[in-house]
Design a protein around this motif. Structure first.
Motif, short mmCIF file in Angstrom:
data_model
loop_
_atom_site.label_atom_id
_atom_site.label_comp_id
_atom_site.label_asym_id
_atom_site.label_seq_id
_atom_site.Cartn_x
_atom_site.Cartn_y
_atom_site.Cartn_z
N THR A 43 91.72 61.32 62.26
CA THR A 43 91.65 61.20 63.72
C THR A 43 90.19 61.17 64.15
O THR A 43 89.37 61.94 63.64
CB THR A 43 92.38 62.39 64.38
OG1 THR A 43 93.70 62.45 63.85
CG2 THR A 43 92.44 62.22 65.88
N GLY A 68 87.54 60.94 67.67
CA GLY A 68 87.36 60.95 69.13
C GLY A 68 86.15 60.09 69.45
O GLY A 68 86.19 58.86 69.38
N GLY A 69 85.02 60.74 69.73
CA GLY A 69 83.80 60.00 70.08
C GLY A 69 82.92 59.70 68.88
O GLY A 69 81.87 59.07 69.02
N THR A 72 84.64 63.61 72.86
CA THR A 72 85.90 63.77 73.59
C THR A 72 86.31 65.24 73.62
O THR A 72 85.91 66.02 72.75
CB THR A 72 87.01 62.96 72.91
OG1 THR A 72 87.19 63.49 71.57
CG2 THR A 72 86.67 61.48 72.83
N THR A 127 80.94 61.65 67.30
CA THR A 127 79.62 62.27 67.42
C THR A 127 79.50 63.51 66.54
O THR A 127 78.47 64.17 66.55
CB THR A 127 79.33 62.68 68.88
OG1 THR A 127 80.24 63.73 69.25
CG2 THR A 127 79.47 61.52 69.84
N GLY A 128 80.56 63.82 65.81
CA GLY A 128 80.58 65.02 64.97
C GLY A 128 79.46 65.00 63.94
O GLY A 128 79.10 63.93 63.44
#
Ligand SMILES: Cc1cc2nc3c(=O)[nH]c(=O)nc-3n(C[C@H](O)[C@H](O)[C@H](O)COP(=O)(O)OP(=O)(O)OC[C@H]3O[C@@H](n4cnc5c(N)ncnc54)[C@H](O)[C@@H]3O)c2cc1C
Length: 460
Positions: free
Chosen positions: A67, A69-70, A138, A72-73
């Motif tokens: 999964t 989101g953005g 996110t 940016t992790g």
């Protein structure tokens, strides 16, 4: 397209999905980690039903799911590999409800931090979490990584901000725990398992967040201090005098500060400042400017401050904050360094940084040590680099840096998560009983090991 991604792409199409191929992905920004799009095939979810359908398909086909989101992790949690399917959540982005009277927001997981902050600001509220990736990260990703940021010393990390969650489990069941209240003692707090789970237990689809009253930023000062101990004394004095009106306390060591300011072309502005560390202190507009200056002057008299720059306008504030937020500029100067994200109890911060820096220099005298972070909660970010790439030294450097951290009550993994990067460190430095419980939870919830396998835990 690799054979595996090709096959998954075709099978998804047959199942009525509209997957993205490798060439579709090549046209998009993979985000922070170069491996994020390595699976070469993705689907985008817009509804709870979309997520359930994709999860059910993955379970049937024995395809594992990453999964995103953005993207940016910073711990490699969203990295994927051929044979996996990427589930993109950034289009699942409606704000379901803002209950201003209760001070809560109910959102889809793909809503970005900026999107939500803009929406709640109009109602005099704030998310109470902030950091540089705000435009892309996110809410689902922030929950999945248990994000922190600059305001964590005031309002806590995501664990303390989340009131309720909706999660699609690997077996297709939906955990629907969308409570809007702080007090809900109904047995084990299962939602906490999913906070910080980095996509390894289920797909977070909905989040209830506690909001805080919006506050306007007032004065901002860049304070130079002789050492971290003095900087901490200033922080504590500002907290005593201004309490919750102290908005930010972001610390940068000299090497970090001057290198980043140099890259931004503004080093000359700050070159005259004497001091080993620099701290950005911001207070709310409720603080009288003279009171702020007077408190800083008192600290200066006690030699806790060597120099102060007060931002005269918004542009100067931005210039000061830019040095803190553009931390990736270090990588432009010293590519192929190693990043670390650790927490140190405030009482040990100064000593720990000194001792660990000495140990690191003993390991390799050419190492540059660039440190900045959130002074209020002792969370420091290190970039350790040199003229030559040092990535291959990651293991040795981490051993030296993490030595003694657990014993003083700190953590080798503060706010970015474990992902793939710190999995081995977790085995080395984590409590074995806790690790066994984590493995048991993973086995119970995701017996097929379908959700982001290989992240956080490596199951044998
Ligand atoms: C400039 C910059 C500054 C940053 N500053 C900070 C900071 O101060 N504090 C901080 O804590 N972090 C910071 N980060 C790191 C990052 O922004 C956070 O980790 C953020 O929470 C990740 O959100 P994302 O949506 O980008 O998640 P992604 O990067 O897409 O994913 C991160 C992890 O969460 C999982 N995930 C994502 N969405 C879901 C979902 N819906 N359900 C289940 N799992 C999911 C992924 O599988 C992955 O394991 C910063 C990053 C950048 C680039």
């Amino acid at each position: 397209m690799s054979g595996q991604s090709d096959r998954i792409f075709e099978q998804l199409k047959k199942n009525g999905e509209t997957p993205l191929s490798r060439s579709d992905l090549n046209a998009r920004d993979p985000g922070i980690d170069a491996e994020n799009f390595s699976a070469g095939v993705a689907v985008s979810a817009m509804t709870l039903e979309d997520v359930r359908r994709v999860v059910a398909w993955c379970a049937r086909q024995s395809v594992s799911l990453v999964t995103q989101g953005g993207r940016t992790g910073l711990a490699g949690g969203a990295a994927s590999s051929p044979g996996q399917l990427i589930l993109m959540m950034d289009k699942f982005d409606s704000i379901r409800e803002i209950d201003a009277a209760s001070g809560v927001a109910v959102v889809d997981a793909g809503v970005t931090l900026s999107q939500l902050e803009d929406e709640v600001r109009a109602l005099g509220l704030s998310v109470g979490v902030d950091f540089g990736a705000r435009g892309s990260c996110t809410i689902g990703g922030m929950v999945a990584t248990n994000a922190g940021g600059a305001e964590a010393f005031r309002h806590g990390v995501m664990r303390q901000r989340v009131l309720g969650l909706e999660v699609v489990l690997p077996n297709g069941a939906v955990l629907s725990d969308l409570k809007k209240v702080a007090k809900a003692n109904e047995g084990y707090d299962i939602k906490q398992l999913f906070i910080g789970s980095e996509g390894t237990l289920g797909v977070i689809t909905g989040v209830v967040l506690k909001l805080v009253p919006a506050i306007q930023r007032g004065e901002t000062a860049l304070v130079a201090a002789p050492d971290a101990r003095s900087a901490l004394a200033v922080f504590q004095q500002l907290r005593r005098v201004f309490g919750s009106e102290l908005l930010a306390a972001e610390i940068m060591w000299r090497d970090y500060f001057l290198t980043t300011a140099g890259e931004l072309g503004i080093a000359r502005k700050f070159g005259h400042l004497q001091g080993e560390v620099f701290v950005i202190f911001s207070v709310t507009e409720n603080v009288n400017a003279d009171d702020f200056l007077e408190t800083l002057a008192d600290c200066m008299e006690r030699d806790e401050i060597t120099d102060v720059v007060i931002a005269k306008n918004e542009q100067e504030q931005k210039g000061i904050w830019q040095v803190r937020e553009e931390s990736f500029l270090i990588d432009r100067v010293y590519p192929s360094g190693c990043w670390f994200d650790i927490s140190i109890p405030l009482s040990s911060l100064d000593e720990f940084v000194r001792e660990s820096s000495a140990r690191l220099r003993a390991l390799c005298p050419e190492l540059g040590i660039f440190i900045m972070g959130h002074l209020g909660d002792g969370n420091l970010h290190y970039t350790i680099a040199s003229e030559k790439p040092v990535e291959h030294l990651y293991k040795e450097i981490s051993k030296v840096l993490f030595a003694g951290l657990a014993e003083i009550g700190g953590s080798f993994s503060a706010e970015h998560g474990i992902g793939s990067e710190k999995r081995e460190s977790l085995v080395e430095f984590g409590d074995p009983v806790k690790l066994a419980l984590m493995a048991a939870a993973k086995q119970t919830i995701d017996p097929q090991n379908m959700m982001n396998p290989g992240k956080i835990l490596k199951l044998s």
